[in-house]
Scaffold this motif. Structure first.
Motif, PDB file in Angstrom:
ATOM      1  N   PRO A 146       6.653  33.732  11.700  1.00 54.03           N
ATOM      2  CA  PRO A 146       7.797  32.908  12.123  1.00 54.03           C
ATOM      3  C   PRO A 146       8.160  33.076  13.597  1.00 54.03           C
ATOM      4  N   TRP A 147       7.692  34.132  14.236  1.00 52.10           N
ATOM      5  CA  TRP A 147       8.012  34.377  15.646  1.00 52.10           C
ATOM      6  C   TRP A 147       6.816  34.106  16.567  1.00 52.10           C
ATOM      7  N   SER A 148       5.738  33.572  16.017  1.00 52.84           N
ATOM      8  CA  SER A 148       4.532  33.345  16.812  1.00 52.84           C
ATOM      9  C   SER A 148       4.424  31.878  17.201  1.00 52.84           C
ATOM     10  N   SER A 149       3.974  31.646  18.431  1.00 55.88           N
ATOM     11  CA  SER A 149       3.762  30.280  18.907  1.00 55.88           C
ATOM     12  C   SER A 149       2.307  29.851  18.766  1.00 55.88           C
ATOM     13  N   GLY A 162      -5.238  29.480  17.474  1.00 53.71           N
ATOM     14  CA  GLY A 162      -5.386  30.225  16.227  1.00 53.71           C
ATOM     15  C   GLY A 162      -6.813  30.173  15.713  1.00 53.71           C
ATOM     16  N   LEU A 163      -7.427  28.994  15.825  1.00 47.92           N
ATOM     17  CA  LEU A 163      -8.797  28.829  15.365  1.00 47.92           C
ATOM     18  C   LEU A 163      -9.757  29.672  16.195  1.00 47.92           C
ATOM     19  N   SER A 164      -9.500  29.759  17.501  1.00 44.56           N
ATOM     20  CA  SER A 164     -10.370  30.573  18.356  1.00 44.56           C
ATOM     21  C   SER A 164     -10.283  32.044  17.987  1.00 44.56           C
ATOM     22  N   CYS A 165      -9.075  32.507  17.654  1.00 45.73           N
ATOM     23  CA  CYS A 165      -8.909  33.911  17.238  1.00 45.73           C
ATOM     24  C   CYS A 165      -9.664  34.181  15.940  1.00 45.73           C
ATOM     25  N   ASN A 207       1.598  35.502  22.596  1.00 43.93           N
ATOM     26  CA  ASN A 207       2.223  34.346  21.945  1.00 43.93           C
ATOM     27  C   ASN A 207       3.335  34.736  20.980  1.00 43.93           C
ATOM     28  N   HIS A 208       3.797  35.970  21.057  1.00 42.98           N
ATOM     29  CA  HIS A 208       4.857  36.430  20.156  1.00 42.98           C
ATOM     30  C   HIS A 208       6.215  36.317  20.835  1.00 42.98           C
TER      31      HIS A 208
END
Length: 427
Positions: free
Chosen positions: A353-356, A363-366, A416-417
């Motif tokens: 909930p706190w991540s952009s 996200g896919l790259s990670c 991104n947090h």
């Protein structure tokens, strides 16, 4: 996700895990490759020894607390899958605790459900418990400690923390951030600490220099005036007493075998078998000669330095601090197996909930880089283990690539947090 209730998710997850356990029994009986984790057979054998009045450490490679063997003694007289049901139930309990923590922090129901789904239906997590690994118990206890602290129950949190460090030594890394958040302006006698709402944006603390924080923490006046508070002393004494009581009790029962196998072994462990760690190749090359204690312990230095930086930067955002600590601890550990990933997977839903980070692109790259690094490593591991090819240098390079993937993941999550201290007064 709004049309699916939390109860429905738990029921579906429970049925799914029961089916997997039953399937595992069939696969173990009819197929050459077993579904059940090899560690589960170690647990079961140790539990059988304990049930017959013997030491669980008579089972070679049993290097866990006797409490685990005690929990699994019904394997001998109820069913051999008893432990799998216990671990899977703990898996579901983790999902319940994730929702509890997020609701306490004011996260909307739809985001809570998304976060719970990311745990309950994660392939890494639901296979760990159903294959017979004990890590879900540890995850549930870690989240319960966070809940106790958020409720202001320092005594209860300390008891559970001392117990879990005895049960599985790695949560010792959470001691310093827990002590740091026990601020006297937050934890006051007779008052429940005030929690910061999810909708509240806090940026000031996250922008403070890490070096400034560390210098502040090490200042003698700060140490005397702020660190040695009643709450911190209470937590340290209680958790330490529980840990030493459990250790002393089992030492009286099982002697040096317990102390070495369950505790000391993990401090000086040198495992020559290939694993995800970058240290495995050096250990393999040096395995024929006896390593000095200093050489065995020096690998803890990078872990210690990284832990110190992360704690000094993010301690007030406790779940986030636990997550980045655990990712870094696993990434720099001397031994890394797939079950270790569950240690931080149980904390990841608390950050969403706190991540952009969005699933598309970033996200896919990670995910692709992290999973790809594992598959790349597994390819070389397969050639070594099943084909007998001498690919140790290639496997070591794959371990370096996996460390880079973990570092990329860690940096991306931090960047991104949205920093959010758990307690309002800690800003």
């Amino acid at each position: 996700m709004a049309f699916v209730s939390f109860t429905t998710l738990i029921i579906i997850s429970a049925i799914f895990r029961i089916i997997l356990i039953l399937y595992g029994e069939w696969q173990d009986t009819h197929m050459e490759v077993r579904y059940t984790d090899v560690d589960y057979f170690v647990f079961s054998d140790a539990a059988s020894l304990m049930a017959s009045g013997n030491s669980p450490f008579q089972r070679s490679t049993y290097r866990y607390s006797p409490l685990l063997a005690f929990f699994l003694t019904p394997n001998s007289f109820i069913h051999r899958s008893w432990g799998k049901f216990i671990f899977s139930a703990s898996d579901l309990l983790v999902g319940f605790f994730i929702r509890t923590i997020l609701k306490m922090r004011g996260v909307p129901e739809n985001l809570c459900l998304v976060s719970v789904v990311s745990w309950l239906f994660n392939p890494f997590t639901f296979t760990i418990g159903t294959r017979g690994n004990c890590e879900p118990i540890v995850c549930a206890m870690i989240l319960w400690i966070i809940i106790c602290l958020m409720n202001g129950c320092i005594f209860q949190a300390a008891v559970w923390y001392g117990l879990i460090v005895h049960f599985r030594i790695y949560p010792i890394i959470y001691a310093l951030p827990i002590l740091l958040i026990l601020h006297p302006q937050v934890f006051q006698s007779g008052h429940r600490p005030a929690l910061q709402s999810w909708s509240h944006i806090e940026q000031k603390s996250s922008q403070q220099s890490c070096i400034t924080r560390m210098a502040h923490l090490m200042h003698p006046w700060f140490l005397m005036r702020s660190v040695l508070t009643k709450e911190r002393i209470l937590f340290g004494l209680i958790s330490g007493s529980v840990f030493f009581f459990c250790t002393a009790f089992f030492f009286c029962l099982y002697g040096w075998d317990f102390l070495h196998e369950a505790l000391l072994y993990h401090l000086t462990r040198t495992d020559p078998r290939h694993n995800f760690s970058v240290y495995f190749y050096h250990i393999y090359l040096q395995y024929d000669r006896e390593l000095m204690i200093a050489e065995k312990l020096i690998s803890f230095l990078p872990q210690f330095l990284v832990q110190l930086v992360l704690i000094s930067s993010f301690a007030e955002d406790l779940p986030f601090c636990f997550f980045v600590q655990t990712v870094a601890f696993v990434a720099f550990n001397k031994v890394i197996t797939a079950q270790y990933f569950v240690w931080f997977f149980c904390l990841l839903p608390l950050l969403l909930p706190w991540s952009s980070i969005k699933l598309k692109w970033k996200g896919l790259s990670c995910v692709i880089m992290w999973v790809g690094a594992q598959l790349h490593w597994l390819m070389w591991g397969y050639l070594l283990e099943f084909k007998g090819k001498s690919v140790f240098p290639q496997l070591w390079m794959a371990s370096i690539f996996f460390l880079a993937a973990n570092t990329y993941l860690l940096v991306s999550v931090i960047h991104n947090h949205r920093y959010s201290p758990v307690f309002t007064q800690l800003g």
